[in-house]
Scaffold this motif. Structure first.
Motif, PDB file in Angstrom:
ATOM      1  N   ALA A 129      -2.890 -64.868 -34.843  1.00 52.16           N
ATOM      2  CA  ALA A 129      -2.409 -66.257 -34.843  1.00 52.16           C
ATOM      3  C   ALA A 129      -1.365 -66.460 -35.929  1.00 52.16           C
ATOM      4  CB  ALA A 129      -3.590 -67.206 -35.051  1.00 52.16           C
ATOM      5  N   TRP A 130      -1.585 -65.872 -37.086  1.00 49.77           N
ATOM      6  CA  TRP A 130      -0.660 -66.065 -38.199  1.00 49.77           C
ATOM      7  C   TRP A 130       0.722 -65.500 -37.890  1.00 49.77           C
ATOM      8  CZ3 TRP A 130      -1.556 -64.157 -43.943  1.00 49.77           C
ATOM      9  CH2 TRP A 130      -0.764 -64.936 -44.803  1.00 49.77           C
ATOM     10  N   GLU A 131       0.756 -64.311 -37.292  1.00 49.77           N
ATOM     11  CA  GLU A 131       2.041 -63.706 -36.953  1.00 49.77           C
ATOM     12  C   GLU A 131       2.771 -64.540 -35.902  1.00 49.77           C
ATOM     13  OE1 GLU A 131       3.881 -59.326 -36.003  1.00 49.77           O
ATOM     14  OE2 GLU A 131       1.882 -59.781 -35.217  1.00 49.77           O
ATOM     15  N   LEU A 132       2.051 -64.961 -34.863  1.00 48.11           N
ATOM     16  CA  LEU A 132       2.670 -65.771 -33.815  1.00 48.11           C
ATOM     17  C   LEU A 132       3.241 -67.060 -34.402  1.00 48.11           C
ATOM     18  CD1 LEU A 132       3.187 -66.495 -30.789  1.00 48.11           C
ATOM     19  CD2 LEU A 132       0.895 -67.551 -30.817  1.00 48.11           C
ATOM     20  N   ASN A 133       2.436 -67.755 -35.213  1.00 37.22           N
ATOM     21  CA  ASN A 133       2.881 -69.037 -35.747  1.00 37.22           C
ATOM     22  C   ASN A 133       3.989 -68.876 -36.782  1.00 37.22           C
ATOM     23  OD1 ASN A 133       1.249 -70.758 -34.194  1.00 37.22           O
ATOM     24  ND2 ASN A 133      -0.515 -70.346 -35.509  1.00 37.22           N
ATOM     25  N   SER A 134       3.975 -67.793 -37.533  1.00 34.27           N
ATOM     26  CA  SER A 134       5.054 -67.543 -38.491  1.00 34.27           C
ATOM     27  C   SER A 134       6.370 -67.269 -37.773  1.00 34.27           C
ATOM     28  CB  SER A 134       4.697 -66.371 -39.414  1.00 34.27           C
ATOM     29  OG  SER A 134       3.590 -66.701 -40.233  1.00 34.27           O
ATOM     30  N   LYS A 135       6.294 -66.580 -36.646  1.00 33.85           N
ATOM     31  CA  LYS A 135       7.500 -66.362 -35.850  1.00 33.85           C
ATOM     32  C   LYS A 135       8.017 -67.692 -35.279  1.00 33.85           C
ATOM     33  CE  LYS A 135       6.617 -61.537 -34.538  1.00 33.85           C
ATOM     34  NZ  LYS A 135       7.877 -60.953 -35.062  1.00 33.85           N
ATOM     35  N   LEU A 136       7.092 -68.588 -34.932  1.00 38.17           N
ATOM     36  CA  LEU A 136       7.510 -69.905 -34.459  1.00 38.17           C
ATOM     37  C   LEU A 136       8.157 -70.712 -35.585  1.00 38.17           C
ATOM     38  CD1 LEU A 136       7.825 -72.251 -32.584  1.00 38.17           C
ATOM     39  CD2 LEU A 136       5.348 -72.611 -32.622  1.00 38.17           C
ATOM     40  N   VAL A 137       7.629 -70.589 -36.800  1.00 39.34           N
ATOM     41  CA  VAL A 137       8.271 -71.233 -37.949  1.00 39.34           C
ATOM     42  C   VAL A 137       9.685 -70.685 -38.114  1.00 39.34           C
ATOM     43  CG1 VAL A 137       8.216 -71.568 -40.452  1.00 39.34           C
ATOM     44  CG2 VAL A 137       6.091 -71.705 -39.122  1.00 39.34           C
ATOM     45  N   ALA A 138       9.825 -69.366 -38.026  1.00 42.62           N
ATOM     46  CA  ALA A 138      11.157 -68.747 -38.132  1.00 42.62           C
ATOM     47  C   ALA A 138      12.079 -69.261 -37.029  1.00 42.62           C
ATOM     48  CB  ALA A 138      11.025 -67.223 -38.055  1.00 42.62           C
ATOM     49  N   HIS A 139      11.550 -69.387 -35.825  1.00 45.18           N
ATOM     50  CA  HIS A 139      12.342 -69.901 -34.697  1.00 45.18           C
ATOM     51  C   HIS A 139      12.807 -71.330 -34.975  1.00 45.18           C
ATOM     52  CE1 HIS A 139      13.569 -70.942 -30.647  1.00 45.18           C
ATOM     53  NE2 HIS A 139      12.661 -71.903 -30.593  1.00 45.18           N
ATOM     54  N   SER A 140      11.924 -72.151 -35.502  1.00 44.58           N
ATOM     55  CA  SER A 140      12.292 -73.547 -35.774  1.00 44.58           C
ATOM     56  C   SER A 140      13.362 -73.634 -36.850  1.00 44.58           C
ATOM     57  CB  SER A 140      11.047 -74.355 -36.169  1.00 44.58           C
ATOM     58  OG  SER A 140      10.533 -73.957 -37.434  1.00 44.58           O
ATOM     59  N   VAL A 141      13.251 -72.816 -37.873  1.00 43.03           N
ATOM     60  CA  VAL A 141      14.245 -72.814 -38.948  1.00 43.03           C
ATOM     61  C   VAL A 141      15.601 -72.341 -38.417  1.00 43.03           C
ATOM     62  CG1 VAL A 141      14.917 -71.687 -41.110  1.00 43.03           C
ATOM     63  CG2 VAL A 141      12.583 -72.547 -40.818  1.00 43.03           C
ATOM     64  N   ALA A 142      15.600 -71.219 -37.714  1.00 44.44           N
ATOM     65  CA  ALA A 142      16.863 -70.667 -37.216  1.00 44.44           C
ATOM     66  C   ALA A 142      17.538 -71.607 -36.228  1.00 44.44           C
ATOM     67  CB  ALA A 142      16.605 -69.303 -36.567  1.00 44.44           C
ATOM     68  N   SER A 143      16.737 -72.255 -35.389  1.00 47.23           N
ATOM     69  CA  SER A 143      17.309 -73.148 -34.377  1.00 47.23           C
ATOM     70  C   SER A 143      18.110 -74.267 -35.020  1.00 47.23           C
ATOM     71  CB  SER A 143      16.190 -73.735 -33.504  1.00 47.23           C
ATOM     72  OG  SER A 143      15.527 -72.721 -32.773  1.00 47.23           O
ATOM     73  N   PHE A 144      17.526 -74.941 -36.008  1.00 50.10           N
ATOM     74  CA  PHE A 144      18.196 -76.086 -36.613  1.00 50.10           C
ATOM     75  C   PHE A 144      19.167 -75.687 -37.718  1.00 50.10           C
ATOM     76  CE2 PHE A 144      14.244 -78.003 -34.899  1.00 50.10           C
ATOM     77  CZ  PHE A 144      14.837 -78.868 -33.985  1.00 50.10           C
ATOM     78  N   ALA A 145      18.959 -74.521 -38.312  1.00 49.31           N
ATOM     79  CA  ALA A 145      19.927 -74.034 -39.289  1.00 49.31           C
ATOM     80  C   ALA A 145      21.246 -73.693 -38.606  1.00 49.31           C
ATOM     81  CB  ALA A 145      19.387 -72.810 -40.017  1.00 49.31           C
ATOM     82  N   THR A 146      21.181 -73.371 -37.329  1.00 47.82           N
ATOM     83  CA  THR A 146      22.369 -73.037 -36.552  1.00 47.82           C
ATOM     84  C   THR A 146      23.074 -74.286 -36.038  1.00 47.82           C
ATOM     85  OG1 THR A 146      21.342 -70.961 -35.856  1.00 47.82           O
ATOM     86  CG2 THR A 146      23.219 -71.746 -34.564  1.00 47.82           C
TER      87      THR A 146
END
Length: 503
Positions: free
Chosen positions: A457-474
């Motif tokens: 669960a931690w790996e999946l959710n951390s990847k989702l955090v990364a996805h959210s950051v990258a999406s809006f940082a772009t």
């Protein structure tokens, strides 16, 4: 707060003869400008998330929690403890080691912390099983037992006239409802009661916090409706119920710290912000709550230094969440309107590795929250679905650090893996795990250690955090513009302010 003050806090730990563990090494060269780096992508940043790094950080954090054993007799990172001071130092020094990619700003603020060492309530010679001392309750007078008749307070005890004259010198029995537990305790204190018992108006036991201390607060317990019922009937029939209350506790003001890190690259007028809380409850080390969120932010911040960003990214580590969202409340309250407007959205990441997890998404709609909250909610949903994962929606009810942001007009949302809620049969079929048990059986307990983490669960959710950051940082293309500094839609009174009931 100045870096020197961070070092001064850390020196308190070192002065006690304790060696702080080393921080993980930086992956960024201080001399390398973020402007010269390739623009971050979701795929790249997700690919940099390694659960082994997360686990290494979790082991590190547990060692920091153990620094509090001398004072608390067990590991904890509650604000004011050596474990939390060391946590602040770890976060600060890790970000500082990343070179000039981030600017670190910190806030020192006054906070209130409490600890109940012993408590006991006796009613008519019996010890109710559900009786528990409220958080931030003062002790009984001179930390000695107080005895007197149990007196039933009229209505919900939210007006001084509800307290009869004979409540003076007695133990007040007050129904939950209408106003906060702190208001009830203070009114009982003003009426001369030596202690107060607030009983649940619904089913189950009652545990909450008195909130901001008052000179009128008195020792206060919570009690279930089931156990209070017979005593209420006796009192209504004119019978006398003897009572005795005892609480040994402390409530004190301390100084603690928020840490904010913002990329030097990207449009500083349009920032994506995300946060997690750095503290635990006094009862345990808090490696899932919210070590998992705090460490995910730290790992994402570290990996982000490999890339450039179009919009600024701002990370926040809040202190005092467990005492009632103190750090995030303070941070947002201190923002000028101009600075508030620069935050396009806030993402809250609290408890990402619960052992009996579910993929939980806050049900943040635009109708009830600042416009943009629903678009963020849908980003999380789309991610889970695109990765063949189930999800469930949970109430967006003020129980975590997003609360101050949405009340001040900033769109918000987040994900979680579950706390003390009970997993249903349907959720067990969706996510695996055990129906009928808490999502985190160690929630707010001593067993919230590294062994309490679900790494999948931690790996999946951390990847989702990364996805959210990258999406809006772009890009914020298609995301609603900010329109107001306050959310009238979300000003309704909630029973929660942080992880504890307040009314």
């Amino acid at each position: 707060m100045r870096p020197s003050l961070i070092l001064a806090l850390a020196s308190q730990v070192v002065a006690a003869g304790i060696q702080l563990p080393l921080v993980l090494p930086s992956t960024s060269s201080p001399a390398e400008s973020s402007a010269s780096k390739a623009l971050v992508t979701s795929e790249a940043l997700q690919g940099d998330i390694d659960v082994k790094n997360l686990l290494e950080r979790a082991n590190h954090l547990y060692e920091l929690a153990k620094l509090s054993e001398g004072e608390y007799s067990h590991p904890t990172r509650v604000i004011g403890s050596k474990g939390h001071i060391a946590t602040i130092d770890y976060i600060y020094s890790t970000i500082a080691s990343l070179g000039d990619y981030y600017t670190i700003t910190n806030q020192t603020f006054d906070a209130v912390v409490g600890n109940v060492f012993e408590s006991r309530l006796v009613l008519d010679g019996q010890v109710p099983k559900s009786a528990s001392a409220m958080s931030l309750t003062p002790p009984t007078y001179k930390k000695q037992p107080e005895s007197g008749p149990l007196v039933l307070v009229e209505n919900d005890g939210c007006e001084q006239v509800d307290y009869p004259a004979n409540v003076h010198g007695s133990i007040a029995l007050i129904r939950r409802g209408t106003c906060t537990f702190g208001d009830k305790s203070a009114l009982a204190g003003k009426a001369g009661a030596v202690a107060a018992v607030i009983y649940n108006s619904g089913e189950g036991s009652l545990s909450g916090t008195l909130g901001v201390p008052s000179q009128y607060h008195i020792a206060t317990f919570g009690l279930s409706s089931e156990e209070s019922g017979p005593y209420i009937e006796q009192l209504k029939s004119g019978k006398t119920v003897s009572a005795s209350a005892y609480i040994d506790s402390i409530v004190e003001k301390i100084e603690t710290v928020n840490i904010i890190a913002q990329t030097n690259g990207g449009d500083s007028e349009n920032c994506v912000m995300l946060g997690a809380h750095s503290d635990s409850v006094a009862e345990g080390p808090g490696i899932n709550d919210d070590g998992s969120g705090s460490l995910t932010l730290l790992e994402v911040a570290t990996q982000l230094t490999k890339y450039g960003v179009n919009n600024c990214v701002r990370f926040g580590w809040w202190a005092g969440e467990e005492e009632g969202l103190l750090g995030s409340d303070y941070y947002v309250a201190m923002l000028s309107q101009e600075e508030n407007a620069k935050i396009r959205l806030f993402m809250d990441y609290d408890m990402l590795a619960s052992p009996n997890y579910a993929n939980q998404v806050y049900d943040a709609t635009n109708e009830a929250n600042p416009t943009g909250s629903q678009e963020l909610r849908d980003l999380y949903i789309e991610y889970y679905l695109s990765n063949d994962q189930n999800y469930t929606l949970i109430p967006f009810d003020g129980r975590s650090d997003y609360d101050a942001f949405i009340k001040h007009g900033i769109p918000g949302g987040g994900i979680a893996a579950g706390a003390e809620g009970v997993k249903t049969k349907e959720e067990a079929e969706m996510f695996g795990g055990t129906a009928g048990e808490w999502f985190d059986p160690c929630y707010h307990q001593l067993c919230d250690t590294v062994d309490n983490l679900n790494l999948k669960a931690w790996e999946l959710n951390s990847k989702l955090v990364a996805h959210s950051v990258a999406s809006f940082a772009t890009s914020f293309k298609g995301f609603p513009e900010r329109s107001t500094m306050q959310s009238e839609a979300h000003m309704a009174v909630s029973n929660w302010h942080g992880p504890k009931l307040v009314m």
